[in-house]
Design a protein around this motif. Structure first.
Motif, PDB file in Angstrom:
ATOM      1  N   LYS A  86       0.810  -1.216   0.000  1.00  0.00           N
ATOM      2  CA  LYS A  86       0.000   0.000   0.000  1.00  0.00           C
ATOM      3  C   LYS A  86       0.852   1.280   0.000  1.00  0.00           C
ATOM      4  N   VAL A  87       1.951   1.226  -0.742  1.00  0.00           N
ATOM      5  CA  VAL A  87       2.719   2.441  -1.006  1.00  0.00           C
ATOM      6  C   VAL A  87       2.078   3.120  -2.207  1.00  0.00           C
ATOM      7  N   PRO A  88       1.535   4.315  -2.061  1.00  0.00           N
ATOM      8  CA  PRO A  88       0.798   4.938  -3.159  1.00  0.00           C
ATOM      9  C   PRO A  88       1.665   5.135  -4.405  1.00  0.00           C
ATOM     10  N   VAL A  89       1.047   4.967  -5.555  1.00  0.00           N
ATOM     11  CA  VAL A  89       1.763   5.132  -6.816  1.00  0.00           C
ATOM     12  C   VAL A  89       2.391   6.513  -6.915  1.00  0.00           C
ATOM     13  N   ASP A  90       1.694   7.541  -6.452  1.00  0.00           N
ATOM     14  CA  ASP A  90       2.208   8.901  -6.592  1.00  0.00           C
ATOM     15  C   ASP A  90       3.193   9.290  -5.498  1.00  0.00           C
ATOM     16  N   ARG A  91       3.572   8.343  -4.645  1.00  0.00           N
ATOM     17  CA  ARG A  91       4.572   8.607  -3.613  1.00  0.00           C
ATOM     18  C   ARG A  91       5.808   7.723  -3.797  1.00  0.00           C
ATOM     19  N   ARG A  92       5.964   7.198  -4.995  1.00  0.00           N
ATOM     20  CA  ARG A  92       7.156   6.410  -5.313  1.00  0.00           C
ATOM     21  C   ARG A  92       7.606   6.762  -6.727  1.00  0.00           C
ATOM     22  N   ALA A  93       8.892   6.594  -6.981  1.00  0.00           N
ATOM     23  CA  ALA A  93       9.457   6.888  -8.294  1.00  0.00           C
ATOM     24  C   ALA A  93      10.499   5.834  -8.613  1.00  0.00           C
ATOM     25  N   LEU A  94      10.911   5.789  -9.880  1.00  0.00           N
ATOM     26  CA  LEU A  94      11.742   4.691 -10.355  1.00  0.00           C
ATOM     27  C   LEU A  94      12.996   5.218 -11.036  1.00  0.00           C
ATOM     28  N   ALA A  95      14.145   4.666 -10.661  1.00  0.00           N
ATOM     29  CA  ALA A  95      15.372   4.946 -11.401  1.00  0.00           C
ATOM     30  C   ALA A  95      15.208   4.391 -12.810  1.00  0.00           C
ATOM     31  N   ALA A  96      15.356   5.239 -13.806  1.00  0.00           N
ATOM     32  CA  ALA A  96      15.071   4.813 -15.179  1.00  0.00           C
ATOM     33  C   ALA A  96      15.966   5.560 -16.142  1.00  0.00           C
ATOM     34  N   LEU A  97      16.496   4.814 -17.126  1.00  0.00           N
ATOM     35  CA  LEU A  97      17.326   5.407 -18.172  1.00  0.00           C
ATOM     36  C   LEU A  97      16.798   5.071 -19.559  1.00  0.00           C
ATOM     37  N   GLY A  98      16.632   3.779 -19.847  1.00  0.00           N
ATOM     38  CA  GLY A  98      16.182   3.359 -21.163  1.00  0.00           C
ATOM     39  C   GLY A  98      14.685   3.526 -21.357  1.00  0.00           C
ATOM     40  N   PRO A  99      14.242   3.516 -22.613  1.00  0.00           N
ATOM     41  CA  PRO A  99      12.828   3.793 -22.925  1.00  0.00           C
ATOM     42  C   PRO A  99      11.840   2.863 -22.235  1.00  0.00           C
ATOM     43  N   ARG A 100      12.173   1.577 -22.155  1.00  0.00           N
ATOM     44  CA  ARG A 100      11.202   0.629 -21.601  1.00  0.00           C
ATOM     45  C   ARG A 100      10.950   0.891 -20.118  1.00  0.00           C
ATOM     46  N   VAL A 101      12.012   1.129 -19.353  1.00  0.00           N
ATOM     47  CA  VAL A 101      11.836   1.381 -17.922  1.00  0.00           C
ATOM     48  C   VAL A 101      11.282   2.786 -17.691  1.00  0.00           C
ATOM     49  N   LEU A 102      11.643   3.735 -18.536  1.00  0.00           N
ATOM     50  CA  LEU A 102      11.019   5.056 -18.438  1.00  0.00           C
ATOM     51  C   LEU A 102       9.505   4.951 -18.598  1.00  0.00           C
ATOM     52  N   GLN A 103       9.064   4.185 -19.586  1.00  0.00           N
ATOM     53  CA  GLN A 103       7.629   4.020 -19.800  1.00  0.00           C
ATOM     54  C   GLN A 103       6.979   3.356 -18.593  1.00  0.00           C
ATOM     55  N   LEU A 104       7.652   2.358 -18.025  1.00  0.00           N
ATOM     56  CA  LEU A 104       7.126   1.689 -16.836  1.00  0.00           C
ATOM     57  C   LEU A 104       7.023   2.667 -15.670  1.00  0.00           C
ATOM     58  N   SER A 105       8.002   3.547 -15.536  1.00  0.00           N
ATOM     59  CA  SER A 105       7.962   4.516 -14.439  1.00  0.00           C
ATOM     60  C   SER A 105       6.745   5.426 -14.552  1.00  0.00           C
ATOM     61  N   ALA A 106       6.369   5.770 -15.768  1.00  0.00           N
ATOM     62  CA  ALA A 106       5.188   6.611 -15.964  1.00  0.00           C
ATOM     63  C   ALA A 106       3.904   5.851 -15.677  1.00  0.00           C
ATOM     64  N   GLU A 107       3.897   4.550 -15.953  1.00  0.00           N
ATOM     65  CA  GLU A 107       2.694   3.741 -15.780  1.00  0.00           C
ATOM     66  C   GLU A 107       2.477   3.291 -14.329  1.00  0.00           C
ATOM     67  N   ARG A 108       3.577   3.054 -13.598  1.00  0.00           N
ATOM     68  CA  ARG A 108       3.449   2.399 -12.294  1.00  0.00           C
ATOM     69  C   ARG A 108       3.927   3.246 -11.119  1.00  0.00           C
ATOM     70  N   THR A 109       4.496   4.425 -11.400  1.00  0.00           N
ATOM     71  CA  THR A 109       4.990   5.291 -10.326  1.00  0.00           C
ATOM     72  C   THR A 109       4.701   6.745 -10.678  1.00  0.00           C
ATOM     73  N   ALA A 110       5.156   7.642  -9.809  1.00  0.00           N
ATOM     74  CA  ALA A 110       5.018   9.076 -10.109  1.00  0.00           C
ATOM     75  C   ALA A 110       5.864   9.482 -11.293  1.00  0.00           C
ATOM     76  N   GLY A 111       6.977   8.755 -11.538  1.00  0.00           N
ATOM     77  CA  GLY A 111       7.832   9.089 -12.662  1.00  0.00           C
ATOM     78  C   GLY A 111       9.255   8.621 -12.457  1.00  0.00           C
TER      79      GLY A 111
END
Length: 276
Positions: free
Chosen positions: A121-146
């Motif tokens: 129950k960690v809210p999606v908009d209160r977590r973010a993802l280390a991302a460099l490549g396009p696939r993980v960047l897209q995942l960060s937008a879909e599953r985290t704040a960014g």
């Protein structure tokens, strides 16, 4: 965003942080303090930063998915949220093949970890993802704040914004050396970059940006080093930081090299006078 980050934040590993630096940066007007490297699952270092300040946001950049169980991290998130409501952003990431012995199927591991954070129950908009490549960047937008890109350039920021879309968080880190002698500045930069330029996550991303093996080898070409570590006067460095904003960043996360602890404050103060 559920938390207010402001346009400029500061990134350092735990050993450089302390109450004096944290409170000083808050008073200077920086919007977020980022706890770098791989904070432990108990998030005690983040708790110290929160307790040393009044309103500034504190984030992790990043909790390593290979090292720390998502359920334990989720419990720590809720403890910090109870103690300091609305001030903590949980940054998580996959780490590096060269440093994490269990490293395998990175994309699937990220998805599973985010699923576990959902269960915690960690809210999606209160977590973010280390991302460099396009696939993980897209995942960060879909599953985290960014996304929280590290060791990047304004061109990467521009490309990342195109991948993320308009609304996802984009907070790239940018290293700086407040030194006008290019030889001294590059020496400081190369000492710091040496380990990072051995990690495939970063070198692959740099090659996507057009840098070559020759740029990356032998401590990095002058062009690469100057892009990854800005140097010069506060005004010159501020222009380089603002280039990330112009390319689509929401916040630029500044890491000053060459100083320790409270000795970092004068440099951040010099930058603040031209950034804010």
């Amino acid at each position: 965003m559920a938390v207010d980050l402001g346009r400029f934040g500061v990134w350092h590993q735990a050993e450089k942080w302390g109450p004096e630096l944290a409170s000083g940066l808050e008073q200077l007007g920086y919007g977020a303090l980022w706890l770098g490297a791989s904070p432990d699952a108990d998030l005690r270092d983040a708790e110290v930063l929160l307790a040393s300040t009044q309103t500034v946001t504190v984030g992790t950049s990043i909790v390593n998915m290979w090292r720390d169980d998502a359920a334990a991290v989720g419990a720590s998130y809720h403890r910090l949220e109870e103690e300091h409501p609305g001030r903590f952003l949980l940054g998580v990431g996959i780490g590096h093949r060269e440093r994490d012995g269990a490293y395998k199927s990175p994309y699937a591991t990220i998805v599973d970890y985010l699923d576990a954070l959902d269960e915690a129950k960690v809210p999606v908009d209160r977590r973010a993802l280390a991302a460099l490549g396009p696939r993980v960047l897209q995942l960060s937008a879909e599953r985290t704040a960014g996304a929280l890109p590290y060791l990047t350039t304004p061109e990467h920021t521009r490309q990342a914004r195109e991948t993320l879309g308009r609304t996802a968080l984009l907070a790239p880190e940018q290293k700086v050396v407040l030194e006008t002698d290019p030889d001294i500045a590059r020496s400081i930069a190369r000492d710091y970059l040496a380990g990072y330029l051995q990690l495939s996550n970063y070198t692959s991303n740099l090659k996507r940006l057009g840098y070559t093996d020759e740029d990356i080898e032998n401590g990095g070409s002058d062009d690469l080093v100057d892009a990854l570590v800005l140097h010069g006067t506060a005004v010159e460095i501020a222009d380089g930081l603002k280039a990330h904003l112009e390319a689509g960043a929401d916040q630029v996360v500044v890491q000053q090299l060459g100083k320790e602890g409270p000795d970092l404050l004068p440099g951040y103060e010099a930058l603040a006078t031209v950034l804010f």
